[in-house]
Design a protein around this motif. Structure first.
Motif, short mmCIF file in Angstrom:
data_model
loop_
_atom_site.label_atom_id
_atom_site.label_comp_id
_atom_site.label_asym_id
_atom_site.label_seq_id
_atom_site.Cartn_x
_atom_site.Cartn_y
_atom_site.Cartn_z
N GLU B 169 0.84 -1.19 0.00
CA GLU B 169 0.00 0.00 0.00
C GLU B 169 0.87 1.25 0.00
OE1 GLU B 169 -2.64 1.30 3.32
OE2 GLU B 169 -3.75 1.92 1.53
N GLU B 170 1.95 1.21 0.80
CA GLU B 170 2.84 2.37 0.84
C GLU B 170 3.47 2.62 -0.52
OE1 GLU B 170 5.21 1.36 4.23
OE2 GLU B 170 3.59 1.95 5.59
N THR B 173 0.64 4.17 -2.82
CA THR B 173 0.21 5.55 -2.55
C THR B 173 1.38 6.53 -2.50
OG1 THR B 173 0.26 5.01 -0.20
CG2 THR B 173 -1.88 4.97 -1.29
#
Ligand SMILES: Nc1nc2c(ncn2[C@@H]2O[C@H](COP(=O)(O)OP(=O)(O)OP(=O)(O)O)[C@@H](O)[C@H]2O)c(=O)[nH]1
Ligand SMILES: [Mg+2]
Lengths: 129, 173
Positions: B169-170, B173
Motif C-alpha cells: 500500500e505504501e 500511494t
C-alpha cells in the motif's frame, strides 16, 4: 413404509397453509430433499447454500455473542417468512428450512417445524425426492 | 483506520487457519462437518472473522470466505469495500492454482489494490510448477503480485503476508 418428502410437505401445508418450499440440506449445503409448491421458482442449490451459511452464522452469533445454544433462524419479509432449524438426518448434521407466504404465524411454523426436525432425526425417507 | 482484508482460495488452502493465526481476538468461525471427502473434517460455510491491530492508527478486519464456489453469495458480501486481498493456493494441487484466474476476475483484483499470493502446504513435498503456473496466470492478467511460500499455521509466516500488504500500500500511494 417410509414417507416421501412430498407427503411430509403436503401434511405440513395442510396445517400451516401458504407453504411455498420445504428443504432439507446437509450442514455444508448439499440439498438432500426439496419440495417447492406449484409455480413458485426457487433454485434448490442456492436455497441450500443460503440456509447453511445463515445457520452457521446464527450458530456463531448464539455461541460467541449470546453465549447460548443455537435453536433457529427466522427471516421476515414484507410478504412472508423463511424459518430454519437444525436437525440430524441419517447421522448427518442437517438444516430444515421452510418458506411461507401470506400471513404466516410464526408460533405455528416454529412448532410444526421443530416437531418435524425431531421426527427426521430417526426417520428414513423414501429415496424418491 | 479500520481496513478490510479478504482471504480467498480453494478448499483446504488454509484461509480459516491463517485468520486464526493472525487474529488478536477469538475468531468467528463458521466451519461445519463436511459431508463429502475434501481431505479434512471441517469446511467453512459462512464467514471467518478475525481482528488484527497493526499499530495505533490501523486495525485490520480479516475476512475468510468459503472455498467452495457454491458459496459465492458470501464472496459477494465480502468483496465490498476491500482494502486488500490474500489469495492462498494449495501446493501440488492443480485445481487450486487453476482457480486463481477465476478469483482475480471475480474479486476484480487490479493494479492499485494490495494483493499477495501465498502458496501453502509446501512442506508436504515441493512442486516448482505451482509458482511457475501462478506467474503465468499473473502475466496473462498483467498483474505484478508477490508470490510467497507460507505456512498458515505459523504466526510469523502468516505475518509476512500482512507486512507485505502494508508495504504494498505504501508503494502504491
Ligand atoms: N502441513 C501443512 N498443513 C497445513 C498448511 N496450511 C494449512 N494446513 C492445514 O490444512 C488445513 C487447512 O484447513 P482450513 O484452514 O480449514 O482451510 P480453508 O482454506 O479455510 O478451507 P475451506 O474453508 O474448506 O475453504 C488445516 O488442517 C491446516 O492445519 C501447511 O502449510 N502445511
Ligand atoms: Mg475455511
Amino acid at each position: 413404509m417410509s414417507q416421501t418428502f412430498e407427503a411430509i410437505f403436503k401434511n405440513l401445508d395442510a396445517k400451516l397453509k401458504n407453504v411455498r418450499a420445504l428443504n432439507l440440506t446437509t450442514a455444508d449445503g448439499f440439498p438432500l430433499y426439496s419440495y417447492i409448491n406449484g409455480s413458485f421458482k426457487i433454485e434448490e442449490d442456492k436455497l441450500s447454500a443460503v440456509t447453511s451459511s445463515l445457520t452457521a452464522l446464527s450458530h456463531a452469533a448464539a455461541r460467541q455473542i449470546m453465549n447460548d445454544d443455537y435453536e433457529s433462524t427466522c427471516i421476515e419479509t414484507s410478504m412472508g417468512m423463511m424459518f430454519m432449524v437444525q436437525t440430524r438426518y441419517q447421522d448427518q448434521d442437517c438444516i430444515l428450512s421452510l418458506i411461507s407466504y401470506g400471513q404466516p404465524n410464526l408460533g405455528q411454523i416454529r412448532y410444526y417445524l421443530l416437531r418435524l426436525a425431531k421426527y427426521l432425526t430417526t426417520a428414513k425417507l423414501s429415496a424418491e425426492k | 483506520m479500520h481496513k478490510k482484508v479478504a482471504f480467498i482460495g480453494s478448499v483446504g488452502s488454509g484461509k480459516t487457519t491463517i485468520i486464526e493465526s493472525l487474529s488478536n481476538i477469538h475468531t468467528i468461525n463458521t466451519d461445519v462437518q463436511s459431508s463429502v471427502d475434501i481431505g479434512k473434517e471441517l469446511t467453512t460455510v459462512g464467514i471467518d472473522y478475525g481482528h488484527l491491530v497493526v499499530n495505533q492508527d490501523t486495525t485490520l478486519g480479516l475476512y475468510g470466505v468459503p472455498g467452495q464456489q457454491q458459496y459465492s453469495l458470501v464472496w459477494d458480501f465480502v468483496k465490498k469495500g476491500l482494502w486488500a486481498i490474500c489469495i492462498l493456493v494449495k501446493n501440488n494441487e492443480s485445481d487450486s492454482w487453476q482457480e486463481v484466474s477465476y478469483l482475480i476476475d471475480y474479486f476484480e483484483i487490479h493494479k492499485g489494490m494490495p494483493c499477495v499470493i501465498g502458496i501453502t502446504h509446501a512442506d508436504q513435498g515441493c512442486d516448482q510448477h505451482t509458482v511457475h503456473n501462478i506467474n503465468q496466470i499473473l502475466a496473462k492478467h498483467q498483474l505484478n503480485i508477490p508470490v510467497y511460500t507460507i505456512d498458515p499455521r505459523q504466526r510469523d509466516s502468516a505475518n509476512l503476508i500482512m507486512q507485505t500488504l502494508i508495504a504494498l500500500e505504501e508503494a502504491v500511494t
